[in-house]
Design a protein around this motif. Structure first.
Motif, short mmCIF file in Angstrom:
data_model
loop_
_atom_site.label_atom_id
_atom_site.label_comp_id
_atom_site.label_asym_id
_atom_site.label_seq_id
_atom_site.Cartn_x
_atom_site.Cartn_y
_atom_site.Cartn_z
N UNK A 72 0.70 -1.06 -0.09
CA UNK A 72 0.05 -0.05 0.17
C UNK A 72 0.78 1.15 -0.03
N UNK A 73 0.61 2.14 -0.86
CA UNK A 73 1.23 3.36 -1.13
C UNK A 73 2.45 3.33 -2.08
N UNK A 74 2.79 2.20 -2.60
CA UNK A 74 3.60 2.26 -3.48
C UNK A 74 2.83 2.23 -4.92
N UNK A 75 2.66 3.16 -5.61
CA UNK A 75 1.84 3.59 -6.76
C UNK A 75 2.58 3.18 -8.10
N UNK A 82 2.78 -1.84 -20.07
CA UNK A 82 1.59 -2.01 -18.93
C UNK A 82 0.60 -0.97 -19.19
N UNK A 83 -0.80 -1.58 -20.05
CA UNK A 83 -1.75 -0.77 -20.18
C UNK A 83 -2.56 -0.54 -19.20
N UNK A 84 -2.82 -1.23 -18.03
CA UNK A 84 -3.55 -1.09 -16.98
C UNK A 84 -2.90 -1.77 -15.67
N UNK A 85 -3.26 -0.88 -14.39
CA UNK A 85 -2.65 -1.30 -13.35
C UNK A 85 -3.47 -0.98 -12.17
N UNK A 86 -3.60 -1.72 -11.07
CA UNK A 86 -4.28 -1.57 -9.94
C UNK A 86 -3.57 -1.34 -8.74
N UNK A 87 -3.72 -0.02 -8.14
CA UNK A 87 -3.04 0.08 -6.78
C UNK A 87 -3.71 -0.12 -5.79
N UNK A 88 -3.25 -0.06 -4.54
CA UNK A 88 -3.93 -0.23 -3.26
C UNK A 88 -3.75 1.14 -2.53
N UNK A 89 -4.80 1.95 -2.05
CA UNK A 89 -4.62 3.06 -1.23
C UNK A 89 -5.14 3.19 0.21
#
Length: 288
Positions: A72-75, A82-89
């Protein structure tokens, strides 16, 4: 060795005829038999961060497999691989996931800025890049309010890479790869009108679960990727300063007043690009 003079001057001539028509150059398309834009609704309250959409996208478009999900926090950002990414906030309601990719604007700034129409808004909605028309100016990258198009700087034959909403799959009657492979049903595909209605229904039925805003309904003049969230979108790193109006609309008044040479300039550049490609092919054949 030269360009196809007949086709080149025919294109220039057609442009000149359009210019004589004044504002007809920017006339609105006919409302006869309108085609509704296709869209995707992403509901971050349902996303579990499994990265299935990332893996499916990479496999579909022959891209490197994504790395393991970061802390979390590493965006992470989209890039040429990479055409899409999912991040955790970390948000006011705890950990929330958010998917990023091209927003497929209703009136895309990237397509408006493209001098040779390489960046193209298709009739059904997806914004695609057409390599045979690209001259490598990268104006699409500069103009995008969401910082989406990415250039392959380290490639001998560089391309502009971005999500195309799996345009080719749609043409075959299939769902976009990310939608088809989402196990949590956080992604829904349909017409933009239907998905806006569905998003409003979810907010109305569960007001405590959702932040009362559909990101993409009005941002940048409206987009084909629509978002629901349990928290204000700035907590998920979204650009909440994007204007609600279409960015290309800002330049229309200026374009009406410029000399015709500036409107003809893209055709000239396209002709030069075509000539350069043919010359490079001839040199390659000669070397062989």
């Amino acid at each position: 060795m030269g360009i196809d003079r007949r086709n080149f001057f025919r294109a220039v001539g057609l442009t000149g005829v359009t210019l004589m028509g004044g504002k007809k150059l920017f006339a609105k398309p006919s409302k006869k038999d309108p085609v509704e834009f296709k869209a995707i609704l992403y509901d971050s309250t349902r996303c579990v961060g499994c990265q299935s959409c990332e893996y499916a996208c990479a496999e579909e478009h022959d891209l490197p497999m994504p790395e393991d999900f970061p802390e979390v926090g590493i965006l992470r950002k989209t890039n040429e691989n990479r055409r899409t990414v999912v991040n955790a906030y970390e948000t006011s309601v705890g950990e929330v996931y958010a998917k990023r990719q091209c927003m497929h604007c209703n009136q895309p700034a990237c397509a408006s800025a493209c001098l040779t129409q390489a960046m193209h808004k298709t009739e059904k909605g997806p914004v695609i890049w057409r390599g045979d028309k690209c001259m490598g100016c990268r104006y699409c990258m500069v103009s995008c309010p969401f910082d989406v198009p990415k250039f392959e700087y380290h490639s001998a034959n560089p391309k502009i890479n971005k999500c195309t909403m799996c345009f080719e799959r749609q043409e075959e009657g299939k769902l976009p790869a990310c939608v088809e492979n989402c196990p949590a049903e956080a992604l829904v595909f349909g017409t933009r009108r239907e998905l806006l209605a569905e998003a409003r229904r979810r907010i109305a039925q569960n007001p405590d679960q959702y932040y009362d805003h559909i990101y993409g309904e009005n941002e940048a003049g409206g987009t084909a990727f629509l978002y629901l969230s349990p928290v204000p979108f700035d907590e998920l790193g979204f650009n909440t300063k994007v204007q609600n109006g279409s960015y290309p609309e800002l330049t229309k008044g200026f374009l009406y007043s410029v000399p015709s040479v500036f409107v003809l300039w893209p055709m000239i550049l396209l002709g030069i690009q075509d000539a350069t490609k043919k010359l490079n092919r001839k040199k390659s054949d000669d070397h062989e």
